[in-house]
Enzyme design. Structure first.
Site, PDB file in Angstrom:
ATOM      1  N   GLY A  33      37.953  42.364  39.097  1.00 28.99           N
ATOM      2  CA  GLY A  33      37.811  42.975  37.781  1.00 28.99           C
ATOM      3  C   GLY A  33      37.659  41.937  36.692  1.00 28.99           C
ATOM      4  O   GLY A  33      37.428  40.766  36.983  1.00 28.99           O
ATOM      5  N   ASN A  34      37.757  42.371  35.457  1.00 26.21           N
ATOM      6  CA  ASN A  34      37.635  41.446  34.326  1.00 26.21           C
ATOM      7  C   ASN A  34      38.574  41.894  33.206  1.00 26.21           C
ATOM      8  O   ASN A  34      39.253  42.908  33.315  1.00 26.21           O
ATOM      9  CB  ASN A  34      36.175  41.372  33.861  1.00 26.21           C
ATOM     10  CG  ASN A  34      35.671  42.714  33.374  1.00 26.21           C
ATOM     11  OD1 ASN A  34      36.125  43.228  32.361  1.00 26.21           O
ATOM     12  ND2 ASN A  34      34.746  43.300  34.129  1.00 26.21           N
ATOM     13  N   ARG A  35      38.600  41.093  32.149  1.00 27.20           N
ATOM     14  CA  ARG A  35      39.599  41.294  31.098  1.00 27.20           C
ATOM     15  C   ARG A  35      39.142  42.208  29.968  1.00 27.20           C
ATOM     16  O   ARG A  35      39.768  42.239  28.911  1.00 27.20           O
ATOM     17  CB  ARG A  35      39.976  39.940  30.474  1.00 27.20           C
ATOM     18  CG  ARG A  35      40.722  39.021  31.400  1.00 27.20           C
ATOM     19  CD  ARG A  35      40.897  37.674  30.690  1.00 27.20           C
ATOM     20  NE  ARG A  35      41.602  36.719  31.520  1.00 27.20           N
ATOM     21  CZ  ARG A  35      42.930  36.649  31.591  1.00 27.20           C
ATOM     22  NH1 ARG A  35      43.679  37.455  30.874  1.00 27.20           N
ATOM     23  NH2 ARG A  35      43.482  35.762  32.372  1.00 27.20           N
TER      24      ARG A  35
END
Ligand code: CTP
Ligand code: CA
Length: 233
Positions: A33-35
């Site tokens: 995932g990412n932020r």
């Protein structure tokens, strides 16, 4: 009527916006995932609603509440880049302004394991990743007449000139009508309530700059998109 005092300059327009960050599964319990918090995309949806638009929000794992239910709002929940792509392509057939504010995973695991990946032997685990399709480029390629396609580009640039160079090249490469550029670092740009963007057209012209809350940036972006719509390249 009953909308408060703000200008209804997006009345009769359909704004489609993606928000949040995709998750690419590795196995039944893990993902890459990412932020991205989704704050900027949700701010865009709220701003477009306040200005009279019909809004479709394609939401990928928002960390913030979506807009309150509204008769002109539909929310489509997605997870992976592929599901986000499907939702955007289908909603784009009716949209006048399309904004890719979501952070899309550039790569996904080549194989999704059907069982939980187990530790084995203490050595490194190698993951093979394959590139995801560029959703923004596809939307720009297939856009309908009069439709404005907008992207974001977060860059780790050392200067404004470098940010502009990277952004102009990216806008041209993707065929976007408008790109919102912002500088990011480890502590800048993600999850915060503020944002600062330079808006460049597909032709590389700087049409606006906006700094302030993500609501302020959303309003500036929508105004710039209306401007591009009024003066197509
Ligand atoms: N984007 C997209 N599909 C992807 C990757 C990105 O639609 N597979 C969109 C993002 O939502 C954003 C814009 O493209 O609006 C720019 O994303 P960015 O990550 O800056 O561009 P990339 O082409 O992925 O280039 P980079 O190698 O710099 O990550
Ligand atoms: Ca990327």
């Amino acid at each position: 009527v009953g909308e408060g005092a703000g200008a209804q300059d997006l009345a009769n327009l359909h704004v489609l916006v993606s928000a949040g960050g995709t998750r690419e599964p590795l196995d039944p319990v893990r993902f890459l995932g990412n932020r991205s918090s989704g704050k900027q995309g949700v701010a865009l949806a709220n701003a477009a609603l306040a200005r009279g638009a019909r809004v479709t929000l394609v939401a990928a794992h928002l960390e913030v509440p979506p807009p309150a239910p509204h008769p002109r709002l539909s929310v489509v929940d997605v997870s992976t880049a592929e599901s986000l792509s499907d939702a955007m392509r289908s909603a784009a057939t009716e949209a006048d302004i399309v904004v890719m504010a979501a952070a899309v995973a550039d790569y996904r695991p080549e194989n999704v394991e059907s069982g939980k990946i187990k530790k084995s032997g203490g050595g490194p685990l190698l993951l093979r990743l394959v590139e995801n399709p560029d959703i923004l480029a596809g939307l720009a390629r297939d856009k309908r007449p009069g439709q404005v396609v907008v992207g974001f580009a977060a860059e780790t640039a050392a200067s404004r000139d470098e940010l502009l160079d990277l952004g102009r090249a990216k806008a041209a490469r993707k065929g976007a009508d408008l790109l919102a550029l912002n500088a990011v670092g480890w502590s800048q740009g993600f999850g915060t309530d503020e944002n600062a963007v330079v808006l460049v057209t597909g032709a590389g012209d700087v049409v606006a700059e906006a700094a302030g809350t993500k609501a302020d940036v959303a309003d500036a972006l929508l105004t710039a998109a209306l401007g591009v719509r009024g003066a197509p390249a």
